[in-house]
Design a protein around this motif. Structure first.
Motif, PDB file in Angstrom:
ATOM      1  N   THR A  39       0.828  -1.206   0.000  1.00  0.00           N
ATOM      2  CA  THR A  39       0.000   0.000   0.000  1.00  0.00           C
ATOM      3  C   THR A  39       0.864   1.258   0.000  1.00  0.00           C
ATOM      4  O   THR A  39       0.613   2.217  -0.737  1.00  0.00           O
ATOM      5  N   VAL A  40       1.883   1.263   0.838  1.00  0.00           N
ATOM      6  CA  VAL A  40       2.771   2.417   0.941  1.00  0.00           C
ATOM      7  C   VAL A  40       3.517   2.656  -0.366  1.00  0.00           C
ATOM      8  O   VAL A  40       3.664   3.797  -0.825  1.00  0.00           O
ATOM      9  N   MET A  41       3.973   1.577  -0.994  1.00  0.00           N
ATOM     10  CA  MET A  41       4.712   1.718  -2.247  1.00  0.00           C
ATOM     11  C   MET A  41       3.842   2.330  -3.337  1.00  0.00           C
ATOM     12  O   MET A  41       4.287   3.192  -4.102  1.00  0.00           O
ATOM     13  N   GLN A  42       2.590   1.890  -3.432  1.00  0.00           N
ATOM     14  CA  GLN A  42       1.683   2.481  -4.414  1.00  0.00           C
ATOM     15  C   GLN A  42       1.462   3.963  -4.144  1.00  0.00           C
ATOM     16  O   GLN A  42       1.421   4.770  -5.079  1.00  0.00           O
ATOM     17  N   LEU A  43       1.329   4.314  -2.890  1.00  0.00           N
ATOM     18  CA  LEU A  43       1.103   5.716  -2.529  1.00  0.00           C
ATOM     19  C   LEU A  43       2.317   6.572  -2.894  1.00  0.00           C
ATOM     20  O   LEU A  43       2.171   7.665  -3.460  1.00  0.00           O
ATOM     21  N   VAL A  44       3.507   6.064  -2.603  1.00  0.00           N
ATOM     22  CA  VAL A  44       4.741   6.815  -2.897  1.00  0.00           C
ATOM     23  C   VAL A  44       4.932   6.958  -4.407  1.00  0.00           C
ATOM     24  O   VAL A  44       5.320   8.027  -4.897  1.00  0.00           O
ATOM     25  N   GLU A  45       4.660   5.893  -5.147  1.00  0.00           N
ATOM     26  CA  GLU A  45       4.796   5.958  -6.604  1.00  0.00           C
ATOM     27  C   GLU A  45       3.850   6.985  -7.208  1.00  0.00           C
ATOM     28  O   GLU A  45       4.230   7.780  -8.072  1.00  0.00           O
ATOM     29  N   GLY A  46       2.593   6.999  -6.743  1.00  0.00           N
ATOM     30  CA  GLY A  46       1.641   7.970  -7.248  1.00  0.00           C
ATOM     31  C   GLY A  46       2.048   9.393  -6.909  1.00  0.00           C
ATOM     32  O   GLY A  46       1.927  10.312  -7.739  1.00  0.00           O
ATOM     33  N   ALA A  47       2.539   9.600  -5.676  1.00  0.00           N
ATOM     34  CA  ALA A  47       2.956  10.949  -5.269  1.00  0.00           C
ATOM     35  C   ALA A  47       4.193  11.400  -6.030  1.00  0.00           C
ATOM     36  O   ALA A  47       4.325  12.574  -6.379  1.00  0.00           O
ATOM     37  N   SER A  48       5.123  10.469  -6.322  1.00  0.00           N
ATOM     38  CA  SER A  48       6.340  10.834  -7.051  1.00  0.00           C
ATOM     39  C   SER A  48       6.015  11.251  -8.478  1.00  0.00           C
ATOM     40  O   SER A  48       6.635  12.178  -9.020  1.00  0.00           O
ATOM     41  N   VAL A  49       5.041  10.591  -9.090  1.00  0.00           N
ATOM     42  CA  VAL A  49       4.614  10.991 -10.444  1.00  0.00           C
ATOM     43  C   VAL A  49       4.017  12.389 -10.414  1.00  0.00           C
ATOM     44  O   VAL A  49       4.251  13.228 -11.301  1.00  0.00           O
ATOM     45  N   ALA A  50       3.242  12.683  -9.366  1.00  0.00           N
ATOM     46  CA  ALA A  50       2.569  13.987  -9.273  1.00  0.00           C
ATOM     47  C   ALA A  50       3.553  15.129  -9.051  1.00  0.00           C
ATOM     48  O   ALA A  50       3.301  16.266  -9.456  1.00  0.00           O
ATOM     49  N   THR A  51       4.667  14.843  -8.380  1.00  0.00           N
ATOM     50  CA  THR A  51       5.618  15.920  -8.037  1.00  0.00           C
ATOM     51  C   THR A  51       6.689  16.133  -9.091  1.00  0.00           C
ATOM     52  O   THR A  51       7.561  16.981  -8.930  1.00  0.00           O
ATOM     53  N   ARG A  52       6.674  15.346 -10.174  1.00  0.00           N
ATOM     54  CA  ARG A  52       7.676  15.527 -11.228  1.00  0.00           C
ATOM     55  C   ARG A  52       7.426  16.789 -12.036  1.00  0.00           C
ATOM     56  O   ARG A  52       6.294  17.155 -12.276  1.00  0.00           O
TER      57      ARG A  52
END
Length: 495
Positions: free
Chosen positions: A482-495
């Protein structure tokens, strides 16, 4: 289907408690205890089915059930659980067992209706943790709110009605804002796709303009930070905690506050990643303000339950700080903080309820030297006071340390200020221990120490907090997908 069974057991058992109370009060207590125990065992069974090793390579959603509810409006009965949901369900039913146990000899009036409200509150909380249809999520959000209002208003302390009204107004205002946000998202998604749906996975693909995303996200976020609670939306919490019955305080601190944190993790960040990233700095700042403000206010209190309530404001500030740092280690620390705070603060509220029952006061100025007559209670209090101040080898330290470790790369100055929480927590925790259990004896009458039921309850909590402090790895592994999915989604948004 097992998730439906778990929620149904609580709802049906609540009705039986209400109906059977006029014939057999003792049976009502055993029905309540059995219902929560069955759900606890079912959750353990699900976790046993998905052992830690397969979890690391398995899909995020481990249990899922979907059925049409009102298809003409796109409403489905969609329940699902991943590692985070299962962990929070386990906490829900564990603390639910303790809530029933601590109510055993405390509640003497309208007993059936009391256990009805208690079980329906637990059912609503469990539903919040597994609902993946946003209409259904809102339904469970309201289900947990109304019974908790009655628990405070009917079985609370002297100022219970004021506290209940305040709790209801704050949380209902947040809930209505969330409902408006859900409807806005529903109509925008329908206009884009031609299919109107409240389903979580469908709404994840909705394309929003920056302005729409920001405003809709704020509707969700305000509802969740009120429940968390974050400063300055915390005003309802001290009154609700101090006036609620012991079980009510336990559920408020251990479970209801976690629904706010869960909502941010499950809905705010995944549905609105760009908008969440845009306000991350402000959210972290408010988290740090909550850490420091809650600790200072806790130090200033003389009412033991209000003191513990303000510690919740401080500890839940770490949750806000960790979520919006968007780092894997910080988010794992957030989950640990949610679990350990529920256990340690719940235990402190149980101890406060036991003291109130014996001394008929919550004023710590009228206490002192109680270790002499109640050494077992003093020993248990020492464990959880040490946990609250973040002593290593106890679970709270793991959560707060991981949050700070992950938050530092995201915002170093705020993480450094947040470390003051450890210093201030030592001040209010040691003051609590000194004023209540140490120092000169202020009460001459001999007091009863923990009985067998109370001792068993506290031992279960001690074992839990120690195990989480010594070996937290199963929890971290359980929530990692769950945490990994959340971090991946947030990293895409902050690029």
């Amino acid at each position: 289907m097992i998730l439906v069974v778990m929620i149904s057991i609580l709802l049906v058992a609540g009705f039986f408690c209400w109906l059977l109370a006029q014939w057999n009060v003792s049976m009502v207590k055993w029905i309540s205890l059995s219902a929560v125990a069955i759900d606890f065992l079912l959750t353990c069974f699900i976790l046993w089915q998905h052992s830690v090793t397969p979890l690391l390579n398995s899909p995020a959603w481990l249990v899922e059930y979907r059925a049409d509810w009102i298809p003409s409006f796109g409403i489905s009965f969609h329940l699902a659980a991943d590692g985070l949901s299962l962990l929070l369900l386990l906490l829900c039913f564990f603390l639910g067992l303790l809530a029933v146990a601590c109510s055993w000899n405390e509640i003497h009036q309208r007993t059936g209706f009391y256990y009805f409200n208690l079980l329906w509150t637990l059912a609503g909380i469990a539903g919040v943790f597994v609902a993946l249809d946003l209409f259904l999520f809102y339904f469970f959000w309201e289900v947990m709110l109304v019974p908790m209002y009655f628990l405070i208003a009917i079985w609370g302390d002297n100022n219970r009605r004021y506290a209940a009204y305040k709790f209801f107004i704050f949380t209902q205002a947040g809930g209505l804002l969330m409902l408006l946000a859900i409807l806005a998202l529903y109509f925008i998604h329908g206009a884009q796709t031609g299919t109107y749906s409240y389903d979580y996975f469908s709404l994840l693909s909705t394309t929003l303009s920056p302005t729409a995303s920001r405003w809709i996200m704020m509707g969700f976020l305000l509802a969740f930070v009120i429940k968390l609670p974050a400063v300055p939306f915390h005003n309802w919490l001290p009154d609700a905690h101090s006036e609620a019955p012991t079980a009510g305080s336990l559920i408020l601190a251990g479970l209801l506050l976690k629904t706010g944190a869960y909502g941010i993790i499950r809905f705010v960040v995944p549905l609105f990643p760009q908008a969440a990233a845009a306000i991350a700095g402000w959210a972290m700042l408010f988290g740090v303000i909550g850490i420091v403000y809650g600790a200072l206010m806790a130090f200033a209190q003389t009412d033991i339950k209000r003191l513990i309530a303000y510690t919740s404001v401080s500890h839940m500030g770490f949750v806000l700080l960790g979520i919006f740092s968007f780092r894997e280690i910080a988010l794992q620390g957030v989950v640990m903080q949610m679990i350990t705070h529920g256990i340690s603060t719940g235990a402190l509220f149980l101890l406060a309820g036991m003291l109130k029952e014996r001394l008929h006061t919550r004023d710590i100025a009228q206490m002192g030297g109680l270790w002499t007559s109640m050494p077992a209670m003093g020993g248990m209090a020492l464990v959880f006071v040490m946990a609250s101040l973040g002593l290593p080898l106890l679970g709270n330290f793991i959560g707060e340390f991981l949050v700070l470790l992950g938050a530092f790369p995201a915002n170093g100055p705020l993480a450094i200020i947040a470390t003051l929480g450890f210093v201030f927590s030592a001040l209010y925790s040691l003051r609590l221990m000194q004023r209540v259990f140490l120092g000169p004896l202020t009460i001459e009458t001999p007091l009863r120490d923990l009985n067998a039921r109370e001792l068993a309850t506290m031992i279960a909590l001690v074992i839990s907090i120690v195990l989480l402090g010594i070996y937290p790895q199963p929890v971290l592994d359980l929530v990692r997908p769950t945490v990994m999915q959340l971090v991946e989604g947030a990293s895409v948004a902050t690029r």
